[in-house]
Design an enzyme around this catalytic site. Structure first.
Site, mmCIF file in Angstrom:
data_model
loop_
_atom_site.group_PDB
_atom_site.id
_atom_site.type_symbol
_atom_site.label_atom_id
_atom_site.label_comp_id
_atom_site.label_asym_id
_atom_site.label_seq_id
_atom_site.Cartn_x
_atom_site.Cartn_y
_atom_site.Cartn_z
ATOM 1 N N SER A 141 13.334 0.736 10.934
ATOM 2 C CA SER A 141 12.739 0.244 12.183
ATOM 3 C C SER A 141 13.835 0.319 13.236
ATOM 4 O O SER A 141 15.023 0.428 12.893
ATOM 5 C CB SER A 141 12.315 -1.224 11.978
ATOM 6 O OG SER A 141 12.044 -1.850 13.213
ATOM 7 N N TYR A 154 13.974 -9.713 9.156
ATOM 8 C CA TYR A 154 13.595 -8.289 9.197
ATOM 9 C C TYR A 154 14.829 -7.441 9.521
ATOM 10 O O TYR A 154 15.020 -6.369 8.950
ATOM 11 C CB TYR A 154 12.523 -8.143 10.272
ATOM 12 C CG TYR A 154 11.757 -6.833 10.318
ATOM 13 C CD1 TYR A 154 10.927 -6.446 9.270
ATOM 14 C CD2 TYR A 154 11.830 -6.008 11.443
ATOM 15 C CE1 TYR A 154 10.206 -5.273 9.342
ATOM 16 C CE2 TYR A 154 11.104 -4.838 11.528
ATOM 17 C CZ TYR A 154 10.292 -4.473 10.473
ATOM 18 O OH TYR A 154 9.565 -3.311 10.550
HETATM 19 N N1 LIG Z 1 3.897 -1.236 13.291
HETATM 20 C C1 LIG Z 1 5.088 -1.346 13.819
HETATM 21 O O1 LIG Z 1 5.234 -1.622 15.028
HETATM 22 C C2 LIG Z 1 6.321 -1.066 12.990
HETATM 23 C C3 LIG Z 1 7.528 -0.793 13.646
HETATM 24 C C4 LIG Z 1 8.655 -0.505 12.891
HETATM 25 C C5 LIG Z 1 8.574 -0.447 11.513
HETATM 26 N N2 LIG Z 1 7.393 -0.735 10.889
HETATM 27 C C6 LIG Z 1 7.356 -0.636 9.435
HETATM 28 O O2 LIG Z 1 6.281 0.205 9.046
HETATM 29 C C7 LIG Z 1 5.783 -0.243 7.777
HETATM 30 C C8 LIG Z 1 4.339 -0.737 7.892
HETATM 31 O O3 LIG Z 1 3.628 0.155 8.533
HETATM 32 P P1 LIG Z 1 2.374 0.055 9.482
HETATM 33 O O4 LIG Z 1 2.736 -0.491 10.789
HETATM 34 O O5 LIG Z 1 1.893 1.441 9.347
HETATM 35 O O6 LIG Z 1 1.473 -1.084 8.798
HETATM 36 P P2 LIG Z 1 -0.076 -1.355 8.646
HETATM 37 O O7 LIG Z 1 -0.248 -2.787 9.008
HETATM 38 O O8 LIG Z 1 -0.909 -0.339 9.333
HETATM 39 O O9 LIG Z 1 -0.288 -1.142 7.070
HETATM 40 C C9 LIG Z 1 0.412 -1.860 6.129
HETATM 41 C C10 LIG Z 1 -0.162 -1.484 4.771
HETATM 42 O O10 LIG Z 1 0.676 -2.056 3.776
HETATM 43 C C11 LIG Z 1 -0.147 -2.512 2.733
HETATM 44 N N3 LIG Z 1 0.565 -3.550 1.994
HETATM 45 C C12 LIG Z 1 1.020 -4.724 2.482
HETATM 46 N N4 LIG Z 1 1.581 -5.439 1.488
HETATM 47 C C13 LIG Z 1 1.492 -4.687 0.360
HETATM 48 C C14 LIG Z 1 1.871 -4.910 -0.988
HETATM 49 N N5 LIG Z 1 2.452 -6.044 -1.364
HETATM 50 N N6 LIG Z 1 1.628 -3.936 -1.901
HETATM 51 C C15 LIG Z 1 1.006 -2.799 -1.534
HETATM 52 N N7 LIG Z 1 0.604 -2.541 -0.260
HETATM 53 C C16 LIG Z 1 0.844 -3.479 0.669
HETATM 54 C C17 LIG Z 1 -1.361 -3.066 3.457
HETATM 55 O O11 LIG Z 1 -2.474 -3.207 2.592
HETATM 56 C C18 LIG Z 1 -1.568 -2.043 4.558
HETATM 57 O O12 LIG Z 1 -2.436 -1.013 4.151
HETATM 58 C C19 LIG Z 1 6.662 -1.350 7.332
HETATM 59 O O13 LIG Z 1 7.738 -0.878 6.574
HETATM 60 C C20 LIG Z 1 7.128 -1.908 8.666
HETATM 61 O O14 LIG Z 1 8.296 -2.678 8.511
HETATM 62 C C21 LIG Z 1 6.274 -1.045 11.590
#
Ligand SMILES: NC(=O)c1ccc[n+]([C@@H]2O[C@H](COP(=O)([O-])OP(=O)(O)OC[C@H]3O[C@@H](n4cnc5c(N)ncnc54)[C@H](O)[C@@H]3O)[C@@H](O)[C@H]2O)c1
Length: 259
Positions: A141, A154
């Site tokens: 991130s 985080y």
């Molecule tokens: N969205 C943002 O602004 C952002 C920014 C920087 C980094 N990230 C990182 O991106 C990743 C998340 O991505 P996103 O934004 O595409 O999320 P999202 O909310 O679209 O999807 C998250 C997915 O993770 C799954 N999940 C959650 N806990 C789980 C578990 N214990 N076991 C299996 N699956 C699980 C959920 O069911 C969901 O489908 C993370 O690593 C997050 O730290 C997100």
């Protein structure tokens, strides 16, 4: 096709960037294991991959379960005969402050951002080695590159992932295993709403998660959040042979936020 004949795993692939990546990688010729705790969501992605003429398989489970985080690798190799790449995308925002911190919340964030990712990676290394090399990609991130006043735990986790990428990249370079990270800024997914809705001063009176998402995105030089597909594009490049001399990189995909 940029991933023709490759076999890969994407975690947290039922939604957001992981979903966009799984769909894109399959369109680029990869067979993709779609891993998520959301069984219906993972199967929907696999159906969409199949409808577009690609190969996918859904593995539903909780990645906090070490056995599941490990077994997704063996199950993928059993299904298709090996593993060429893993996008360790699962993560969790964690608490927004350290004062009043419940250690259980700290542990959940570390379990999802670090522990489960490590378990999957340990399982994947022999599989990549057996194929003569491969690619590991992690989702850090911008909070793995700069401090966030609202995400101290985080920060710990994502700086840790960037450190892991640097160390593993050097360790496995001679084995043709490349190790990189994408570092998204605010990205338009459900998790962005989770970030801004955490209970503390991040959501001032009069703001809703949606107004705050807009405000935060407005602070990005490009003036908007990333679309999940834009992060998936960066992931595709780093996982493909086009990035054959790139390892140990933590690539911001952030509209200029860390510039
Ligand atoms: N969205 C943002 O602004 C952002 C920014 C920087 C980094 N990230 C990182 O991106 C990743 C998340 O991505 P996103 O934004 O595409 O999320 P999202 O909310 O679209 O999807 C998250 C997915 O993770 C799954 N999940 C959650 N806990 C789980 C578990 N214990 N076991 C299996 N699956 C699980 C959920 O069911 C969901 O489908 C993370 O690593 C997050 O730290 C997100």
């Amino acid at each position: 096709m940029r991933l023709a004949g490759k076999i890969g795993i994407v975690t947290a692939a039922a939604s957001g960037m992981g979903r966009a990546g799984a769909l894109r990688f399959a369109r680029e010729g990869a067979a993709v294991a779609v891993v998520d705790q959301d069984d219906a969501g993972a199967r929907e992605v696999v159906d969409a991959i199949g409808a577009a003429g690609g190969r996918g398989i859904a593995f539903a489970g909780d990645l906090r379960d070490d056995a599941f985080a490990r077994d997704i690798v063996a199950r993928t190799a059993r299904e298709w005969g090996g593993v060429d790449f893993v996008w360790n995308h699962v993560g969790h925002p964690g608490p927004s402050a350290i004062e009043g911190l419940e250690l259980a919340d700290f542990e959940l964030a570390m379990d999802l951002n670090v522990r489960s990712v490590l378990v999957t990676t340990i399982a994947a290394l022999p599989e990549l080695r057996a194929r003569g090399g491969g690619a590991l990609l992690f989702t850090a991130s911008t909070s793995g590159l700069t401090g966030s006043q609202f995400s101290p735990v985080y920060n710990v986790a994502k700086f840790g992932i960037v450190g892991l990428v640097h160390g593993l990249a050097k360790r496995y370079a001679r084995e043709n295993i490349r190790v990189n990270a994408v570092c998204p800024g605010p990205t338009d997914t459900p998790m962005l709403r989770v970030f801004v809705a955490r209970p503390d001063s991040q959501l001032p009176p009069g703001e809703t998660p949606e107004t705050l998402v807009k405000k935060r995105a407005g602070q990005v030089p490009m003036g908007r959040p990333a679309r999940p597909e834009e992060v998936a594009n960066a992931a595709l490049f780093l996982l493909s042979d086009e990035a054959s001399y790139i390892t140990g990189v933590a690539l911001p995909v952030d509209g200029g936020a860390t510039a």
